[in-house]
Design an enzyme around this catalytic site. Structure first.
Site, PDB file in Angstrom:
ATOM      1  N   HIS A 102      52.992 -12.038   9.941  1.00 10.52           N
ATOM      2  CA  HIS A 102      52.094 -12.853  10.794  1.00 10.52           C
ATOM      3  C   HIS A 102      50.852 -12.045  11.165  1.00 10.52           C
ATOM      4  O   HIS A 102      50.967 -10.874  11.549  1.00 10.52           O
ATOM      5  CB  HIS A 102      52.819 -13.295  12.069  1.00 10.52           C
ATOM      6  CG  HIS A 102      53.898 -14.297  11.811  1.00 10.52           C
ATOM      7  ND1 HIS A 102      53.767 -15.629  12.135  1.00 10.52           N
ATOM      8  CD2 HIS A 102      55.113 -14.170  11.228  1.00 10.52           C
ATOM      9  CE1 HIS A 102      54.858 -16.272  11.774  1.00 10.52           C
ATOM     10  NE2 HIS A 102      55.698 -15.409  11.214  1.00 10.52           N
ATOM     11  N   HIS A 111      60.902 -12.921  15.605  1.00  3.08           N
ATOM     12  CA  HIS A 111      59.777 -11.972  15.463  1.00  3.08           C
ATOM     13  C   HIS A 111      59.533 -11.271  16.783  1.00  3.08           C
ATOM     14  O   HIS A 111      58.451 -11.400  17.372  1.00  3.08           O
ATOM     15  CB  HIS A 111      58.524 -12.696  14.969  1.00  3.08           C
ATOM     16  CG  HIS A 111      58.608 -13.085  13.525  1.00  3.08           C
ATOM     17  ND1 HIS A 111      58.383 -12.197  12.501  1.00  3.08           N
ATOM     18  CD2 HIS A 111      58.923 -14.268  12.939  1.00  3.08           C
ATOM     19  CE1 HIS A 111      58.545 -12.818  11.333  1.00  3.08           C
ATOM     20  NE2 HIS A 111      58.879 -14.070  11.568  1.00  3.08           N
ATOM     21  N   ARG A 152      71.170   1.772  18.483  1.00  2.02           N
ATOM     22  CA  ARG A 152      72.470   1.239  18.039  1.00  2.02           C
ATOM     23  C   ARG A 152      73.024   0.213  19.029  1.00  2.02           C
ATOM     24  O   ARG A 152      73.569  -0.807  18.648  1.00  2.02           O
ATOM     25  CB  ARG A 152      73.475   2.369  17.802  1.00  2.02           C
ATOM     26  CG  ARG A 152      73.689   3.167  19.046  1.00  2.02           C
ATOM     27  CD  ARG A 152      74.583   4.358  18.898  1.00  2.02           C
ATOM     28  NE  ARG A 152      74.641   4.951  20.223  1.00  2.02           N
ATOM     29  CZ  ARG A 152      75.531   5.804  20.653  1.00  2.02           C
ATOM     30  NH1 ARG A 152      76.452   6.228  19.833  1.00  2.02           N
ATOM     31  NH2 ARG A 152      75.509   6.259  21.865  1.00  2.02           N
ATOM     32  N   ASP A 183      63.230 -20.389   4.366  1.00  3.66           N
ATOM     33  CA  ASP A 183      61.994 -19.656   4.700  1.00  3.66           C
ATOM     34  C   ASP A 183      61.139 -19.461   3.442  1.00  3.66           C
ATOM     35  O   ASP A 183      60.437 -18.463   3.291  1.00  3.66           O
ATOM     36  CB  ASP A 183      62.293 -18.308   5.366  1.00  3.66           C
ATOM     37  CG  ASP A 183      61.085 -17.740   6.121  1.00  3.66           C
ATOM     38  OD1 ASP A 183      60.119 -18.492   6.339  1.00  3.66           O
ATOM     39  OD2 ASP A 183      61.099 -16.544   6.463  1.00  3.66           O
TER      40      ASP A 183
END
Ligand SMILES: [Zn+2]
Length: 379
Positions: free
Chosen positions: A133, A187, A219, A266
């Site tokens: 983007h 995102h 983690r 997508d």
């Protein structure tokens, strides 16, 4: 009255589906040796383009939307959300208008396209979670802008993907939910608290979970664990064999269970195109390799997928779940979010696919019916 028959992937039995005026009027068990499967059509919540047709092109026209829809239909997708990514407001509105015109011109596409997914522009500005983007068009959420999208397009936007790290995010999410709009988290580099706040405000989906996120991540805690743990979130996954390692996808599907998992393609405009280097209007130069990996040249960041949803279903059926379960992730589950049936039952629109399935050959679409009409006949 017409009818179509095949094996029901959920029961393994042969069925015959009777259709009148585009609606399923009866489903009966029949004796047959026909090897083809018969399913409700696929539902894709995220399509950016296909075979050179780009829904995020400058000067998008309704002709492009119509031609893309025809080609997508041929891959077995009978319902989809055209997906508009981060751009200037004028461009988002121009794209929405072109899609609105395509729907007005033809009742077929009105049925096939229940709305639009706007992915952005309220995303993380950081390299990594932002993905492909364009940074210059990333901006904080604005209810006023959302209302301008809807006024310009006749309330076409049904789903918005955003990063909940913005201070305005909870209010924005609540305002969209009041308007009946689905909100998805994606995102993002948001904190676990910001994820929980977004869900409290009404977010119900995670966009392509495991992608559009920092690499590496702490983690624990981190936003992946939080989204997997959040029972009110259903995750979408890109199951093209590149966006998520098979082991990761398998574990995520097991954690979320069948109910809280959805497959999306997508797909971008380079879907179905030959390998090579391509210039794209928003992402710059991208590279498509022969094994179907599409990335931004020089960075390695993935720039969308090139595989249709049927191939994601096949990939999951090969690596993680049964064919029946994998199909649910691309029919009934996404349909539920759109108020559609997504399964075969009397009274539902006759949006059907007949296909063959083998581990090596994958899913081959044999025929597609949209509201009872064959996709190759005059749609
Ligand atoms: Zn994305």
């Amino acid at each position: 009255m017409t009818s179509v028959s095949g094996r029901d992937p959920h029961t393994g039995r042969h069925i015959e589906v009777a259709i009148r005026d585009g609606i399923i009027t009866a489903i009966a068990e029949v004796q047959s040796d026909d090897p083809a499967w018969l399913s409700s059509g696929l539902v894709d919540l995220q399509i950016n383009g296909y075979q050179g047709f780009d829904l995020n092109a400058d000067n998008l026209t309704s002709d492009t939307v119509v031609e893309l829809s025809r080609r997508v239909l041929a891959t077995g997708v009978t319902t989809f959300l055209p997906t508009i990514i981060t751009a200037a407001e004028e461009k988002i509105i121009a794209c929405l208008r072109a899609i609105a015109v395509a729907r007005q011109l033809n009742p077929t596409f009105h049925h096939m396209i229940p709305g639009v997914h706007v992915e952005g522009p309220h995303l993380s500005p950081e390299d990594g979670p932002r993905g492909a983007h364009p940074r210059e068009h990333i901006r904080p959420p604005s209810i006023a802008e959302f209302d301008r999208w809807q006024r310009a397009s006749g309330d076409l936007v049904k789903l918005v993907t955003l990063s909940p790290h913005f201070d305005e995010a909870p209010n924005y999410i609540a305002a969209l939910r009041e308007r009946g709009i689905l909100v998805s988290i994606g995102h993002t580099r948001a904190s676990c608290e910001q994820i929980h706040s977004a869900v409290d405000a009404g977010a119900t989906l995670s966009t392509h979970l495991g992608n559009g996120v920092d690499d590496p991540l702490p983690r624990h805690p981190n936003l992946l664990w939080t989204q997997l743990a959040e029972d009110r979130l259903t995750a979408t996954f890109i199951a093209d064999g590149h966006h998520l390692p098979d082991d990761t996808l398998k574990v995520m599907l097991r954690v979320n269970g069948i109910e809280r998992s959805i497959l999306v393609s997508d797909m971008v405009a380079l879907g179905g195109m030959p390998p090579g280097l391509y210039e794209t209007p928003v992402g710059g130069q991208v590279e498509l390799t022969p094994d179907g990996r599409l990335s931004l040249s020089g960075t390695g960041f993935l720039a969308g997928s090139v595989l249709p949803l049927k191939d994601a279903v096949a990939h999951v059926a090969r690596t993680s779940l049964s064919l029946s379960e994998s199909l649910r992730l691309a029919t009934e589950n996404p349909a539920r979010f759109l108020g559609r049936a997504g399964k075969l039952h009397v009274g539902a629109p006759a949006d059907l696919i007949r296909f063959t399935w083998e581990r090596t050959a994958g899913i081959q679409i044999e025929s597609v019916l949209l509201q009872g009409t064959r996709a190759d006949s005059n749609i």
